[in-house]
Design an enzyme around this catalytic site. Sequence first.
Site, PDB file in Angstrom:
ATOM      1  N   ASP A 125      69.333  65.817 -52.326  1.00  0.00           N
ATOM      2  CA  ASP A 125      67.959  66.020 -52.811  1.00  0.00           C
ATOM      3  C   ASP A 125      67.162  64.737 -52.601  1.00  0.00           C
ATOM      4  O   ASP A 125      67.567  63.658 -53.038  1.00  0.00           O
ATOM      5  CB  ASP A 125      67.979  66.400 -54.294  1.00  0.00           C
ATOM      6  CG  ASP A 125      66.663  67.012 -54.758  1.00  0.00           C
ATOM      7  OD1 ASP A 125      65.588  66.494 -54.362  1.00  0.00           O
ATOM      8  OD2 ASP A 125      66.698  67.994 -55.503  1.00  0.00           O
ATOM      9  N   SER A 148      61.425  70.556 -55.018  1.00  0.00           N
ATOM     10  CA  SER A 148      62.836  70.902 -54.793  1.00  0.00           C
ATOM     11  C   SER A 148      63.099  72.389 -54.977  1.00  0.00           C
ATOM     12  O   SER A 148      64.059  72.918 -54.412  1.00  0.00           O
ATOM     13  CB  SER A 148      63.731  70.099 -55.736  1.00  0.00           C
ATOM     14  OG  SER A 148      63.669  68.743 -55.384  1.00  0.00           O
TER      15      SER A 148
END
Length: 361
Positions: free
Chosen positions: A48, A89
């Site tokens: 991420d 995200s």
Amino acid sequence: MIRKLLLVASYVALCIVSSCRSKTPVAGVEPSANYSKKPKNIILLIGDGMGLAQVSAALFVNNGLPGFEFFKIIGLVQTSSYNDYITDSAAGATALSSGEKTYNGAIGVGFDTLSRTTILELAESNGLSTGLISTCSVTHATPASFFAHTPDREMHSRIANDFYGKGIDFVAGTGKPYFSVSKLTEDGYSVFTGYPLTSMISPGKKTFWFYNDSIHPPKYMNGRGDFLPDATRSAVHSLNSNKKGFFLMVEGSQIDWGGHNNDLPYVISETVDFDHAVKQALDFAVADGNTLVIVTADHETGGLGLMYGDLKTKTIKPDFANTHHSGIMVPVYAYGPGAELFSGIMQNTDIFKKMKFLYGF
Ligand code: MG
Ligand code: ZN
């Protein structure tokens, strides 16, 4: 005459084994794409907030990244969401999990807020085993986008509720306050809490492993230990008992948090930890021969610029453009059957399309 017939026959045979098998057009897969064979298992590792600068910094300061450096097939991924050049995200993970661009904040739903089927759900319905690992709450945007369908990433209880009855075989992460252990037990899970574990995980049994009782685990720098690579090794060992194959998603969740904090040591340590998980996946894939390993990111975080480094002390003085995500393309690395499809420039949604194509779903 016989010679001519033989020539025609061998031409047809060649055509069958080489180009003809990949002539069916599939979105995200070039019709001319050549690949060695299809994989039985896919391990998708998501860093991420991990752009090329994050990998570059970790590679330099750590004097190498054995996982990342193993790959020969590398591509670039465009990360924009449905209506925003800069993705978050949730939309980033939903693009990877479902092959559809959506709005920022969306978990497993399209821009119309309706559910989209994810690669994990396709794997489940096709009889494969599935797993999810993260260094954050399992209800957090990235892992959630593989099993939950909510219009807003902040609905953690609803996201956890979407987990029950899904049949996901191996889970490791945190977020215990959002889950009911008795419901998980009813669902057939052996629930473990702690790191390192004091009892053994039985391969092939449904496993839910909480790092601790908190919502999120600590930073790697603050003593999280090797939970991410250890969970990755346990997961592949456990999921591999299914002869039909498996799908496993592994997230290095906190690379992003280091970026938001403009904290380079945080970014680097999380990337190095993620590399250890990549190495575990590769060790399994090399020995197995039927496993495709894909490493990519949902987006870059911080607009990290590497403008000054010292070759002698192996240190970097970073420049962060801001504390948010950026629109720069992120790398994708692939190894194993079908890895050939992951070179070049692609959309984040193409990762899903290529995985689906290679599984034959
Ligand atoms: Mg995440
Ligand atoms: Zn972020």
